[in-house]
Write a protein that holds these residues in place. Structure first.
Motif, PDB file in Angstrom:
ATOM      1  N   PRO A   8      22.484 -11.406 -80.237  1.00 11.19           N
ATOM      2  CA  PRO A   8      23.889 -11.522 -79.848  1.00 11.19           C
ATOM      3  C   PRO A   8      24.282 -10.886 -81.283  1.00 11.19           C
ATOM      4  O   PRO A   8      23.992 -11.623 -82.455  1.00 11.19           O
ATOM      5  CB  PRO A   8      24.266 -12.912 -79.757  1.00 11.19           C
ATOM      6  N   GLY A   9      25.195  -9.936 -81.433  1.00 15.48           N
ATOM      7  CA  GLY A   9      25.893  -9.536 -82.534  1.00 15.48           C
ATOM      8  C   GLY A   9      25.177  -8.335 -82.787  1.00 15.48           C
ATOM      9  O   GLY A   9      25.665  -7.701 -83.834  1.00 15.48           O
ATOM     10  N   LYS A  10      24.076  -7.956 -82.312  1.00 16.64           N
ATOM     11  CA  LYS A  10      23.263  -6.588 -82.767  1.00 16.64           C
ATOM     12  C   LYS A  10      23.173  -5.764 -81.706  1.00 16.64           C
ATOM     13  O   LYS A  10      22.622  -6.048 -80.675  1.00 16.64           O
ATOM     14  CB  LYS A  10      21.931  -7.326 -83.131  1.00 16.64           C
ATOM     15  N   PRO A  11      23.996  -4.617 -81.797  1.00 17.81           N
ATOM     16  CA  PRO A  11      24.133  -3.745 -80.592  1.00 17.81           C
ATOM     17  C   PRO A  11      22.664  -3.154 -80.498  1.00 17.81           C
ATOM     18  O   PRO A  11      22.021  -2.860 -81.194  1.00 17.81           O
ATOM     19  CB  PRO A  11      25.194  -2.859 -81.094  1.00 17.81           C
ATOM     20  N   GLY A  12      22.425  -2.859 -78.816  1.00 17.15           N
ATOM     21  CA  GLY A  12      21.197  -2.213 -78.619  1.00 17.15           C
ATOM     22  C   GLY A  12      19.965  -3.152 -78.910  1.00 17.15           C
ATOM     23  O   GLY A  12      18.926  -2.521 -79.017  1.00 17.15           O
ATOM     24  N   ALA A  52      27.085  -5.951 -77.888  1.00 17.44           N
ATOM     25  CA  ALA A  52      27.457  -6.866 -78.969  1.00 17.44           C
ATOM     26  C   ALA A  52      28.924  -7.045 -78.912  1.00 17.44           C
ATOM     27  O   ALA A  52      29.355  -7.440 -79.792  1.00 17.44           O
ATOM     28  CB  ALA A  52      27.034  -6.466 -80.109  1.00 17.44           C
ATOM     29  N   GLU A  53      29.716  -6.860 -77.739  1.00 19.11           N
ATOM     30  CA  GLU A  53      30.778  -7.050 -77.365  1.00 19.11           C
ATOM     31  C   GLU A  53      31.179  -8.418 -77.298  1.00 19.11           C
ATOM     32  O   GLU A  53      32.284  -8.846 -77.848  1.00 19.11           O
ATOM     33  CB  GLU A  53      31.528  -6.375 -76.189  1.00 19.11           C
ATOM     34  N   LEU A  64      19.610 -14.442 -76.762  1.00 18.86           N
ATOM     35  CA  LEU A  64      20.087 -15.044 -75.545  1.00 18.86           C
ATOM     36  C   LEU A  64      19.198 -13.984 -74.510  1.00 18.86           C
ATOM     37  O   LEU A  64      19.271 -13.102 -74.334  1.00 18.86           O
ATOM     38  CB  LEU A  64      21.505 -14.523 -75.500  1.00 18.86           C
ATOM     39  N   ILE A  65      18.733 -14.977 -73.403  1.00 14.68           N
ATOM     40  CA  ILE A  65      18.218 -14.409 -72.363  1.00 14.68           C
ATOM     41  C   ILE A  65      19.405 -14.195 -71.401  1.00 14.68           C
ATOM     42  O   ILE A  65      20.319 -14.784 -70.955  1.00 14.68           O
ATOM     43  CB  ILE A  65      17.220 -15.361 -71.655  1.00 14.68           C
ATOM     44  N   ASN A 122      27.167 -16.789 -72.364  1.00 17.12           N
ATOM     45  CA  ASN A 122      27.684 -17.642 -73.622  1.00 17.12           C
ATOM     46  C   ASN A 122      26.872 -18.872 -73.874  1.00 17.12           C
ATOM     47  O   ASN A 122      27.017 -19.687 -72.969  1.00 17.12           O
ATOM     48  CB  ASN A 122      29.053 -17.543 -73.689  1.00 17.12           C
ATOM     49  N   LEU A 123      26.228 -19.026 -74.604  1.00 17.48           N
ATOM     50  CA  LEU A 123      25.599 -20.136 -74.795  1.00 17.48           C
ATOM     51  C   LEU A 123      24.461 -21.188 -73.992  1.00 17.48           C
ATOM     52  O   LEU A 123      24.169 -22.149 -74.377  1.00 17.48           O
ATOM     53  CB  LEU A 123      26.694 -21.291 -75.371  1.00 17.48           C
TER      54      LEU A 123
END
Length: 378
Positions: A8-12, A52-53, A64-65, A122-123
């Motif tokens: 999460p937070g890392k595009p692609g 990463a939106e 995150l799976i 999420n989470l």
């Protein structure tokens, strides 16, 4: 075990990784259900998480799976589980409870918490893995006769909730018998909304962008609904011909359609919004006219997101009815299978670029979805 995950937070950042296989003892009070994953559908949410939106990993993990449209088979259950047994086909709900009053009474899809907990979003880890474990409270049994199309249940619940909420709101009228409905959008959710409204006996007009004939328009007409391309028949003209509409279900992902839909709504009508639209698009609208007609016509517009167990169970009922009334119709929505978690790049490619895709899904373990021909229409 193998799983498809993102950072999460890392595009692609979508990738295949080895993760520990879950176990029943991860769920307290003997209420665990271990599920072998068979099929997992993917949609725009998965694409946006990979971009990463949004999305966050569970506490203690940096990944995150993904995948929230799961379908699987029970492999083992805890000693306090009686609702399902090994061998049963199941789908897990997506959202998990937070701390609001709505979470505490089982309607966690209506939470007022700022932080929400959703498997694969999420989470909480999602279902694009070989196995998952969950509390029996969140596991919904699927009849064997629906095993080919069980992966469609989660998107169906979006429709079930929106339509059920419309009827619930209309209890204000004492009597509400909608006859004409419109669906805005002919993608996966739009097709399922058309189906559910037809099962309830409404005359349905579904608006899409692509001129007919094509698969989606064929599917709509095969169940007795009407398809109109907005390139040929703009929504205002369609409303004059076929409306006004007592119930409109919007599922386009294109926010300006909302305002055209507001103008197509009948007196005492309900407009249900299901699209999640990002960005900063603006549009000029006849604000006074829309406001006046909503006030004088006692009209309602409501947003809907996610679904709790009630709507999953409603979805099972309607999928079963659809199989009985329109045999093979649901199979035709499963247009783009991808075999195996290792082909995650192909899965993403089909999700983002495949022409004519309705439902892209991963065949994770063992059983594949066998398509049958559509046997009839009415």
């Amino acid at each position: 075990m193998k799983a498809i995950a993102v950072v999460p937070g890392k595009p692609g950042s979508i990738h295949l990784r080895e993760v520990p296989k879950p176990s029943l003892d991860q769920v307290p009070n003997g209420r665990g259900v271990l599920v072998k994953v068979l099929n997992v559908g993917v949609d725009g949410t998965d694409k946006e998480i990979n971009a990463a939106e949004y999305g966050a990993p569970p506490p203690g993990d940096d990944y995150l799976i993904i995948g929230h449209e799961g379908f699987g088979q029970v492999e083992a259950v805890g000693p306090a589980v009686s609702e399902v047994a090994p061998g049963d086909y199941v789908v897990a709900t997506v959202r998990r409870p937070g701390s609001s009053i709505y979470d505490l009474i089982g309607t966690n899809d209506m939470t007022t918490d700022d932080t929400y907990f959703e498997r694969g979003i999420n989470l909480h880890h999602g279902f694009l893995s070989e196995y998952y474990v969950d509390d029996a409270e969140f596991i919904v049994k699927i009849p064997k006769g629906l095993k080919r199309v069980g992966v469609l249940l989660e998107p169906t619940t979006v429709v079930e909730k929106g339509i059920a909420q419309a009827y619930e709101i209309q209890r204000r009228l004492r009597v509400w018998r909608p006859r004409r409905a419109a669906v805005m959008g002919a993608g996966t959710v739009g097709l399922l909304a058309t189906l559910v409204l037809r099962l309830r006996g409404l005359a349905v007009t579904t608006f899409g962008l692509t001129p007919k004939p094509y698969l989606n328009s064929d599917l709509i007409e095969a169940i007795g609904a009407r398809y109109e391309s907005t390139r040929d028949v703009p929504i205002p003209e369609g409303a004059k011909r076929h409306g006004p509409f007592d119930l409109i279900f919007e599922a386009t992902g294109f926010s300006p359609i909302v305002f055209e839909s507001m103008c197509a709504l009948a007196k005492n009508g309900v407009l249900v919004l299901s699209s999640v639209t990002g960005g900063n698009r603006t549009v000029e609208v006849p604000a006074d006219k829309i406001n006046l007609e909503f006030v004088l016509g006692n009209k309602v517009m409501v947003g809907t997101v996610n679904a709790n167990r009630e709507y999953f169970e409603l979805g099972v009922r309607d999928l079963a009815q659809a199989e009985a009334e329109y045999p093979g119709w649901l199979d035709r929505l499963l247009t783009h299978p991808v075999r195996g978690l290792s082909n995650y790049a192909e899965l993403l490619e089909k999700l983002t670029k495949a022409e004519g895709a309705i439902k892209v899904y991963c065949q994770v373990n063992g059983e594949s979805t066998s398509l049958s021909s559509f046997a009839g229409s009415r």
